[in-house]
Design an enzyme around this catalytic site. Structure first.
Site, PDB file in Angstrom:
ATOM      1  N   ASP A 300       0.807  -1.214   0.000  1.00 23.23           N
ATOM      2  CA  ASP A 300       0.000   0.000   0.000  1.00 23.23           C
ATOM      3  C   ASP A 300       0.844   1.270   0.000  1.00 23.23           C
ATOM      4  O   ASP A 300       0.413   2.296  -0.543  1.00 23.23           O
ATOM      5  CB  ASP A 300      -0.949   0.003   1.203  1.00 23.23           C
ATOM      6  CG  ASP A 300      -2.148  -0.903   0.971  1.00 23.23           C
ATOM      7  OD1 ASP A 300      -2.573  -1.022  -0.190  1.00 23.23           O
ATOM      8  OD2 ASP A 300      -2.645  -1.504   1.925  1.00 23.23           O
ATOM      9  N   TYR A 384     -10.171   0.344   3.587  1.00 22.84           N
ATOM     10  CA  TYR A 384      -9.607   0.271   4.932  1.00 22.84           C
ATOM     11  C   TYR A 384      -9.110   1.631   5.404  1.00 22.84           C
ATOM     12  O   TYR A 384      -8.663   2.467   4.608  1.00 22.84           O
ATOM     13  CB  TYR A 384      -8.426  -0.706   4.983  1.00 22.84           C
ATOM     14  CG  TYR A 384      -8.775  -2.084   5.482  1.00 22.84           C
ATOM     15  CD1 TYR A 384      -9.181  -2.290   6.798  1.00 22.84           C
ATOM     16  CD2 TYR A 384      -8.682  -3.201   4.650  1.00 22.84           C
ATOM     17  CE1 TYR A 384      -9.497  -3.550   7.271  1.00 22.84           C
ATOM     18  CE2 TYR A 384      -8.990  -4.476   5.108  1.00 22.84           C
ATOM     19  CZ  TYR A 384      -9.389  -4.639   6.420  1.00 22.84           C
ATOM     20  OH  TYR A 384      -9.700  -5.893   6.886  1.00 22.84           O
TER      21      TYR A 384
END
Length: 667
Positions: A300, A384
């Site tokens: 990420d 998220y």
């Protein structure tokens, strides 16, 4: 109550390690756009301060930066070194594999729009009863390790697809199973639409915004009041609090960074602890063979970047008390600087008992309450949300707490379909087992730059003559003296932890001064060694890595993990050089891990789950450094004064303001 702290004291001059400003980012974009090598359709993926140069630079010396620019029409990408200042200029150009740079939010929006405009995509959605494509969400996902061979050499992404019934709907509650667009991220061409068969969409709402669910009654106000203001001071980017001094930094890739953590116990002068601390990478692999799941394995930070994904925090929501905020600036993929207001929050919290003892003979009690200073930021990666909370304590300890919340990444399932690798959380919705790994980079500087790593375990005495009672256990210290030994695993059965020792300083017992490293949360990949995720992220196979400092080795999975050959770069490769770790400029790469078994209680939005790393002084001080913490001003031990009735007695005491109050205690 939550209020803003008084305005900080301005710094006399910018510090070399201060984050890049919006003006500096605009200057970088202008210099690059003015170069003949940069095409009209150029895109950008981050500008980073040259921190190694900043640490060595003379006062007032021109700052340096590094930028990544993508030129789609030329099928080229560059890493560019720059000098800022009065006459900004580029100084070095290195051609990159065009697939290497991460994906910006601006590119992601272009890719999603290209999908919605594609007739093949529209036809696939129509088969599922979706005719208004404007309500369809597409999240471009990294494809590393799963590039279709027919598209070799292209900068690719694939899309996970979600459906909303209205603009305010929670699309992540309605995964569109089986539809997978493959996208060329340079041309924004939709190369192919995979259709793995129609699966019914969930009809259950996943909306959880205020007013949808009746509020729980009986919750009364809980006020955090600091009538005399905070105990910290802020000067520019520097924070001073209870002996601690630290500088707040911010980068495109890592987001929140802490620089130059020092501690002054008892006014004897600041001592170095950590030179730099940051969450260096986040890797999230999923463990499912479903068509919309098997490709999911994300760096990420290395493929998207924490900086641009950082939230603006809201007073009274994300932090309580007297708050100071730091803004941050990032460069968008379109080359336009953007300021993130309130990107980093600074506040104090009560943390329970710091130390206490009750003397049963004299009846005297000494108690001190702990307070911690928290420096925090939140980043949202599609579904998220991740909070990163660095806490400094009055006893010289440091803790990183990672808070995981947001919406689970779901897959659509048919009625009666078996889900061996996922758990159902709603009708036609299941969530795959997955993991979250956070590599925390710690450039250690315990009492100076020359440190060594020591592994500590508890082991029983094997010689019965030395241990006639069978209960002797030794503290075993094993120095880790070279990089070949620097890949370490945790073992709670032996109370295993690590010490970072000074190679020069000693405490009054003659031991090296040190800090102890504890990893409270770890995980191990439950997959085959030949799997893509195991090959792409070898660093998650160990809980601690140790290397000698190298300014060009900045990221645990390598400089550019996007579409890189799995395992081609990263900490596991650097160790092959086997450099000495004995009294060196030591860098630790701690792997905090969380294995996520999904629960229905985490749907449609997930209560916070936590993972932690702790550092605490271990012989760094000669005795408890928190003996000088004053007692709480409201700490009064009530004593029984008179009997009120059988089984009860009355307590009389005074508040700090001198007001007398009584209460009856039932025994």
């Amino acid at each position: 109550m939550s209020t803003l702290a008084p305005e900080p004291v301005p710094a006399d001059a910018p510090h070399p390690l201060d984050p890049l400003t919006a003006a500096e980012l605009a200057t970088v974009a202008k210099v690059l756009r003015g170069d003949a090598r940069v095409t009209e359709d150029a895109r950008f993926w981050g500008v980073t301060l040259d921190e190694d140069h900043a640490r060595r630079a003379a006062p007032g010396e021109t700052r340096r930066a590094r930028a990544v620019v993508i030129c789609p029409s030329a099928h080229l990408a560059y890493e560019v070194g720059l000098e800022l200042g009065d006459t900004p200029r580029s100084t070095a150009w290195r051609e990159l594999d065009v697939r290497s740079p991460g994906c910006s939010s601006e590119e992601a929006r272009q890719a999603a729009a290209a999908c919605r405009a594609d007739p093949r995509f529209q036809r696939a959605l129509a088969l599922r009863g979706i005719h208004d494509v404007s309500l369809v969400m597409v999240d471009p996902e990294s494809i590393g390790g799963f590039e279709p061979p027919e598209y070799k050499g292209r900068r690719l992404t694939w899309g996970s697809v979600w459906h909303r019934t209205s603009e305010d709907d929670n699309g992540y509650a309605r995964p569109v199973q089986g539809v997978v667009p493959i996208i060329d991220m340079e041309s924004m061409e939709i190369l192919h639409i995979e259709d793995h068969g129609v699966v019914p969409l969930s009809q259950e709402s996943g909306v959880f915004s205020t007013g949808v669910v009746p509020p729980r009654p009986g919750l009364r106000p809980l006020e955090v009041v600091q009538p005399e203001g905070p105990s910290f001071t802020v000067t520019g980017q520097r924070i001073d609090w209870q002996g601690w001094s630290v500088r707040v930094g911010f980068t495109h890739r890592e987001g929140l960074v802490l620089h130059d953590l020092t501690f002054d116990a008892g006014g004897k002068g600041p001592r170095q602890v950590i030179r730099r601390a940051a969450v260096n990478e986040m890797y999230v692999p999923y463990f499912d063979t479903a068509s919309t799941q098997y490709r999911k394995n994300f760096f990420d930070w290395g493929e998207y970047g924490a900086g641009p994904l950082t939230n603006s925090l809201a007073l009274g929501c994300d932090c309580l008390g007297v708050i100071h905020y730091f803004d941050a600036a990032v460069l968008g993929g379109d080359g336009v600087p953007r300021v993130i207001p309130n990107a980093v929050c600074l506040h104090e919290e009560d943390d329970g008992i710091l130390w206490k003892h009750h003397d049963g003979r004299s009846g005297r009690t000494e108690v001190r309450r702990s307070r911690r200073l928290i420096i925090s930021a939140f980043a949202t990666v599609a579904n998220y949300d991740y909070g990163f909370y660095w806490s400094l304590y009055q006893d010289g300890s440091v803790m990183l707490e990672i808070k995981m919340t947001g919406i689970l990444s779901a897959t659509g399932v048919a009625e009666g379909e078996e889900t061996p690798y996922a758990r159902r959380v709603a009708p036609n919705v299941a969530v795959t087992n997955h993991q979250h790994f956070f590599s925390v980079r710690l450039d250690m500087a315990v009492d100076g730059p020359r440190n060594r790593l020591v592994e500590v375990t508890a082991e029983h005495e094997t010689d019965p003559e030395l241990d006639p009672y069978g209960n002797a256990a030794r503290t075993v210290l094993r120095p880790i003296l070279s990089e070949a030994e620097g890949a370490r695993r945790t073992d709670p059965s032996r109370a295993l932890h690590w010490r970072v020792e000074s190679a020069e300083a000693r405490n009054r017992m003659g031991e090296p001064t040190a800090y102890r490293v504890h990893l409270e949360n770890t995980a191990v990949l439950p997959v085959r060694e030949d799997s893509v995720c195991a090959r792409r992220a070898p660093f998650v196979g160990r809980q601690l890595w140790a290397t000698a400092y190298d300014p060009d080795r900045r990221f645990v999975a390598g400089e550019y993990p996007n579409q890189a050959e799995p395992g081609a770069d990263g900490v596991h490769k650097w160790q092959e050089e086997d450099r000495s770790l004995d009294g060196t400029d030591l860098v630790l790469w701690a792997t905090v891990g969380s294995h996520h078994f999904p629960r229905p209680e985490e749907w449609p939005v997930m209560p916070v789950a936590r993972a932690r790393l702790r550092l605490e002084p271990d012989g760094f001080f000669d005795r408890n450094p928190a003996l000088d913490v004053p007692p709480p001003v409201s700490c009064h031990a009530p004593r029984p004064r008179r009997r009120a009735a059988p089984g009860r007695y009355t307590l009389r005491t005074r508040t700090p303001e001198g007001c007398l109050y009584c209460c009856t205690v039932h025994r």
